[in-house]
Design a protein around this motif. Structure first.
Motif, PDB file in Angstrom:
ATOM      1  N   CYS A 101       0.881  -1.226   0.105  1.00  0.00           N
ATOM      2  CA  CYS A 101       0.007   0.000   0.077  1.00  0.00           C
ATOM      3  C   CYS A 101       0.800   1.099   0.048  1.00  0.00           C
ATOM      4  O   CYS A 101       1.874   1.487   0.914  1.00  0.00           O
ATOM      5  N   THR A 102       0.629   2.154  -1.153  1.00  0.00           N
ATOM      6  CA  THR A 102       1.397   3.121  -1.127  1.00  0.00           C
ATOM      7  C   THR A 102       0.818   4.767  -0.699  1.00  0.00           C
ATOM      8  O   THR A 102       1.187   5.554  -0.964  1.00  0.00           O
ATOM      9  N   CYS A 103      -0.412   4.294  -0.230  1.00  0.00           N
ATOM     10  CA  CYS A 103      -1.313   5.616   0.142  1.00  0.00           C
ATOM     11  C   CYS A 103      -0.506   6.430   1.381  1.00  0.00           C
ATOM     12  O   CYS A 103       0.015   6.083   2.106  1.00  0.00           O
ATOM     13  N   TYR A 115      -9.220   1.322   6.642  1.00  0.00           N
ATOM     14  CA  TYR A 115      -8.519   1.572   5.144  1.00  0.00           C
ATOM     15  C   TYR A 115      -9.635   1.165   4.298  1.00  0.00           C
ATOM     16  O   TYR A 115     -10.292   0.113   4.287  1.00  0.00           O
ATOM     17  N   PHE A 118      -7.948   1.249  -1.295  1.00  0.00           N
ATOM     18  CA  PHE A 118      -7.309   1.701  -2.420  1.00  0.00           C
ATOM     19  C   PHE A 118      -6.408   0.904  -3.136  1.00  0.00           C
ATOM     20  O   PHE A 118      -6.213   0.639  -4.258  1.00  0.00           O
ATOM     21  N   CYS A 119      -5.298   0.300  -2.350  1.00  0.00           N
ATOM     22  CA  CYS A 119      -4.360  -0.304  -3.035  1.00  0.00           C
ATOM     23  C   CYS A 119      -4.689  -1.864  -3.184  1.00  0.00           C
ATOM     24  O   CYS A 119      -3.761  -2.708  -3.646  1.00  0.00           O
TER      25      CYS A 119
HETATM   26 ZN    ZN Z   1      -3.113   2.141  -0.150  1.00  0.00          ZN
END
Ligand code: ZN
Ligand code: GLU
Length: 295
Positions: A101-103, A115, A118-119
């Motif tokens: 996850c890069t959020c 969470y 998104f990823c």
């Molecule tokens: Zn993420």
């Protein structure tokens, strides 16, 4: 080999010295273990070196010794267990159960710590990214010996959670489950601030095929100003020359019977008395107010 019927543990984080609230948690887990004829293990949860207070590890152990506690075996340090944590992450990652996850914090700020996924299917590389575990849309529940039934829907109340941080440090939720399983812990006695971590830990236990331990969450100790005594609160080390009065105060916070003559007893005698009179059913559900500051 016969599996022992009771293995307990105390697992302090060296982000500060032992404070009165953690003394109460240590006391409860120690007395519960010893009164059951069980083992009591010591594990230093030193997963986060930047937040570690220099000298806190030694200070915590020294205070516990001065207060009469004796643990079984050597102290286990989570900093020595990184390979075990990484092995599991690699396995879950390669099976698609965990993902990178890069959020940014900013992207997640409006989701109340849940969470939004998104990823999930982005296929990011694990380098320089946080690693999250997928959670099912299921409710996890357990029966706490003091707090009663506790339930949480992992999808709605947590979402996919972090098992390795972006900075490379392993998350508490993962390490605690792997280590309790590895050490054969049967009984977890700790502060009620960890009650709402427990369903996530039950899920990880299930993934790992580990047996579910029994749980007892002791009430938190609140300061007169309403703040709980805890990690964010920088307390000085508990004074060694106050062991007996502070142990007695801890026993009262746990609803235990404290006869007056114990004020003259040594810390070890206080603990021996408390082991033979331990009554977990008398522990109050809600936190006591600490009347006076200890310094
Ligand atoms: Zn993420
Ligand atoms: N290391 C955690 C803490 O100090 C306790 C972990 C546990 O008992 O599960 O809050």
């Amino acid at each position: 080999m016969k599996t022992p019927s009771y293995i307990g543990r105390f697992a302090p984080t060296p982000s500060g010295y032992l404070h009165f609230g953690s003394l109460v948690a240590a006391l409860a887990s120690y007395l519960d273990a010893r009164s059951a004829g069980g083992k009591w293990l010591m594990r230093m949860e030193d997963l986060d070196p930047p937040r570690e207070v220099p000298g806190a590890q030694a200070g915590i152990l020294k205070t516990l010794e001065a207060y009469g506690f004796e643990w079984d075996g050597d102290v286990v340090r989570q900093s020595d267990r990184h390979h075990a944590y990484q092995d599991i992450i690699n396995r879950w990652f390669s099976h698609g159960l965990a993902y990178a996850c890069t959020c940014s914090r900013k992207q997640l700020e409006n989701y109340n710590g849940i969470y939004p996924g998104f990823c999930r299917d982005a296929g990011h590389s694990p380098d320089n990214a946080a690693i999250r575990i997928r959670v099912p849309e299921l409710e996890y529940r357990f029966e706490d010996r003091v707090q009663g039934e506790f339930r949480q829907h992992l999808g709605r109340d947590s979402g996919d959670f972090i098992i390795r941080r972006r900075d490379g440090f392993y998350a508490y939720q993962l390490a605690v489950v792997l280590d309790d399983g590895w050490q054969g812990v049967t009984d977890i006695v700790r502060g009620a601030d960890l009650l709402d971590s427990t369903p996530r830990q039950l899920y990880l236990q299930e993934l790992l095929g580990l047996p579910q331990p029994r749980y007892l969450h002791v009430p938190l100790i609140t300061q007169p100003d309403g703040h709980k005594l805890g990690k964010s609160y920088r307390s000085p080390p508990l004074p060694s020359d106050q062991a007996t009065p502070l142990l007695l105060r801890g026993l009262r916070a746990l609803g235990q019977w404290v006869p007056g003559e114990l004020v003259y007893a040594s810390p070890r005698e206080v603990l021996d008395h408390a082991i033979s009179h331990w009554d977990a059913d008398s522990i109050p559900r809600l936190g006591a107010i600490e009347e006076a500051r200890i310094d």
